[in-house]
Design a protein around this motif. Structure first.
Motif, short mmCIF file in Angstrom:
data_model
loop_
_atom_site.label_atom_id
_atom_site.label_comp_id
_atom_site.label_asym_id
_atom_site.label_seq_id
_atom_site.Cartn_x
_atom_site.Cartn_y
_atom_site.Cartn_z
N VAL A 277 -17.47 6.23 29.30
CA VAL A 277 -18.18 5.74 30.48
C VAL A 277 -19.61 5.33 30.11
N LEU A 278 -20.28 6.17 29.30
CA LEU A 278 -21.64 5.86 28.87
C LEU A 278 -21.66 4.57 28.04
N THR A 279 -20.70 4.43 27.14
CA THR A 279 -20.67 3.24 26.29
C THR A 279 -20.43 1.98 27.12
N MET A 280 -19.51 2.04 28.08
CA MET A 280 -19.25 0.89 28.95
C MET A 280 -20.47 0.56 29.80
N PHE A 281 -21.18 1.60 30.27
CA PHE A 281 -22.41 1.38 31.04
C PHE A 281 -23.46 0.66 30.19
N LEU A 282 -23.62 1.09 28.95
CA LEU A 282 -24.59 0.45 28.07
C LEU A 282 -24.21 -0.99 27.76
N LEU A 283 -22.91 -1.25 27.59
CA LEU A 283 -22.46 -2.63 27.39
C LEU A 283 -22.78 -3.49 28.61
N GLY A 284 -22.50 -2.96 29.79
CA GLY A 284 -22.81 -3.69 31.02
C GLY A 284 -24.31 -3.95 31.17
N LEU A 285 -25.12 -2.95 30.82
CA LEU A 285 -26.57 -3.12 30.88
C LEU A 285 -27.02 -4.20 29.90
N LEU A 286 -26.39 -4.23 28.73
CA LEU A 286 -26.71 -5.25 27.74
C LEU A 286 -26.38 -6.64 28.26
N TYR A 287 -25.25 -6.77 28.97
CA TYR A 287 -24.88 -8.04 29.60
C TYR A 287 -26.01 -8.51 30.52
N VAL A 288 -26.44 -7.62 31.40
CA VAL A 288 -27.45 -7.97 32.40
C VAL A 288 -28.76 -8.40 31.74
N THR B 165 -10.86 -6.28 24.73
CA THR B 165 -11.06 -7.74 24.76
C THR B 165 -12.20 -8.11 25.70
N ILE B 166 -12.21 -7.51 26.87
CA ILE B 166 -13.28 -7.79 27.83
C ILE B 166 -14.62 -7.28 27.31
N ALA B 167 -14.60 -6.10 26.69
CA ALA B 167 -15.85 -5.52 26.16
C ALA B 167 -16.45 -6.39 25.07
N SER B 168 -15.60 -7.09 24.31
CA SER B 168 -16.10 -7.91 23.20
C SER B 168 -16.66 -9.25 23.66
N PHE B 169 -16.53 -9.57 24.94
CA PHE B 169 -16.96 -10.88 25.44
C PHE B 169 -18.44 -11.14 25.18
N LEU B 170 -19.29 -10.14 25.40
CA LEU B 170 -20.72 -10.32 25.20
C LEU B 170 -21.03 -10.63 23.74
N GLY B 171 -20.34 -9.97 22.83
CA GLY B 171 -20.55 -10.25 21.42
C GLY B 171 -20.22 -11.69 21.06
N LEU C 58 -32.69 -17.11 19.43
CA LEU C 58 -32.03 -16.68 18.21
C LEU C 58 -32.21 -15.18 18.00
N LEU C 59 -33.46 -14.71 18.11
CA LEU C 59 -33.74 -13.30 17.88
C LEU C 59 -33.04 -12.41 18.91
N VAL C 60 -33.11 -12.82 20.18
CA VAL C 60 -32.46 -12.03 21.24
C VAL C 60 -30.95 -12.00 21.02
N SER C 61 -30.36 -13.14 20.65
CA SER C 61 -28.92 -13.22 20.44
C SER C 61 -28.48 -12.34 19.28
N VAL C 62 -29.27 -12.35 18.19
CA VAL C 62 -28.93 -11.52 17.03
C VAL C 62 -28.97 -10.04 17.40
N VAL C 63 -30.02 -9.64 18.12
CA VAL C 63 -30.15 -8.23 18.53
C VAL C 63 -29.00 -7.84 19.45
N VAL C 64 -28.71 -8.69 20.43
CA VAL C 64 -27.63 -8.39 21.38
C VAL C 64 -26.29 -8.31 20.66
N TYR C 65 -26.07 -9.23 19.72
CA TYR C 65 -24.80 -9.20 18.97
C TYR C 65 -24.68 -7.90 18.17
N ALA C 66 -25.76 -7.50 17.52
CA ALA C 66 -25.73 -6.28 16.71
C ALA C 66 -25.48 -5.04 17.56
N VAL C 67 -26.20 -4.95 18.68
CA VAL C 67 -26.05 -3.77 19.55
C VAL C 67 -24.67 -3.74 20.18
N SER C 68 -24.18 -4.89 20.66
CA SER C 68 -22.85 -4.93 21.27
C SER C 68 -21.78 -4.61 20.24
#
Length: 286
Positions: free
Chosen positions: A2-13, A140-146, A179-189
């Motif tokens: 649940v915590l991991t999914m919440f963090l992924l959702g927060l990262l999306y936002v 599959t849905i979780a990997s969408f942000l990446g 570019l920088l934001v995308s790289v960070v988001v990709y790494a974290v996701s």
């Protein structure tokens, strides 16, 4: 989980908010990423079987294997998935499909040669837990942000790094910020998705052990598969590694200091410890 999914959702936002604040029109990127997501979501069963050279088998072709699946479906009160066999010496199994109606449970010939019937049943119970909980659809849905972040990185690299692409206040180029934001988001996701995958493997171990009521046989299968994996030719393991996220046990050709953080599966020791606790709980009638 649940915590991991919440963090992924927060990262999306956060990611979308940054793109909007920069005035980025990411419609094309989102459409491409959405198309990739839809292909993965609706064709994951066919893609996985094709990639692993798996073949759906009828009860007359593999009666013992079908009998085990039938028994587990009766215990779990769930529809029977299609049953497939992949001609590979790598001892493994996987389940795929976006829901129970389209699911496939596949075992390799190498796995069937190495495990006895109770051990094979434990592995199948683990895989059918993935089916029951729709883990393929969740991942599959979780990997969408990446996917979106990866595409945005490429767009920024090819079109947004020029000095003319500056914001209204004369700050750094907008393309560089993207570019920088995308790289960070990709790494974290990426790290969060790997963590989610490890949690779901532990959950499938637990569900499979409780379904059969024999955690020790699942532990035995894990130990046997992990030990035999070291005797598989490195070339075969490397060919199988891209499918580790699907597998019952990872096909690993080497280990690094970052292996635990980047792994799709928990360490063998952690999986065995959990199964030992479940076995003790069942022995106490819990």
């Amino acid at each position: 989980m649940v915590l991991t999914m919440f963090l992924l959702g927060l990262l999306y936002v956060v990611f979308v908010s940054v793109l909007i604040s920069l005035g980025v029109r990411a419609v094309v990127v989102l459409l491409i990423a959405g198309g990739i997501l839809l292909v993965q979501f609706f064709a994951s069963d066919r893609i996985a079987l094709f990639a692993m050279h798996g073949r759906v088998v009828e009860p007359r072709e593999a009666p013992a294997l079908h009998a085990l699946v039938d028994r587990l479906c009766a215990l779990a009160d769930m529809p029977k998935p299609r049953v497939a066999i992949a001609d590979s010496d790598v001892p493994n199994a996987f389940a795929t499909g976006r829901n129970q109606r389209t699911s496939v449970v596949c075992v390799t010939t190498g796995l069937m040669r190495r495990l006895d019937e109770p051990e094979l049943e434990g592995v199948l119970a683990h895989e059918m837990s993935h089916v029951a909980h729709r883990d393929v659809a969740v991942m599959t849905i979780a990997s969408f942000l990446g996917v979106v972040a990866g595409l945005m990185t490429r767009v920024a690299l090819y079109s947004g790094l020029g000095g003319r692409a500056r914001d209204d206040r004369g700050g750094p180029p907008v393309g560089l910020i993207i570019l920088l934001v995308s790289v960070v988001v990709y790494a974290v996701s990426f790290l969060l998705i790997r963590a989610l995958s490890r949690y779901r493997e532990l959950a499938a171990d637990r569900a499979g052990a409780l379904l059969t009521g024999r955690p020790s046989t699942l532990a035995s299968a894990l130990t046997k598969i992990s030990g035999d994996m070291a005797r598989i030719p490195t070339r075969d393991l490397r060919e199988a590694e891209p499918f580790n996220a699907f597998f019952f046990a990872p096909a690993v050709s080497g280990r690094t200091a970052m292996a635990a953080l980047l792994a799709t599966h928990p360490p063998l020791e952690r999986r065995l410890e959990q199964l030992a606790r479940i076995s003790a709980d069942l022995g106490r009638g819990v």
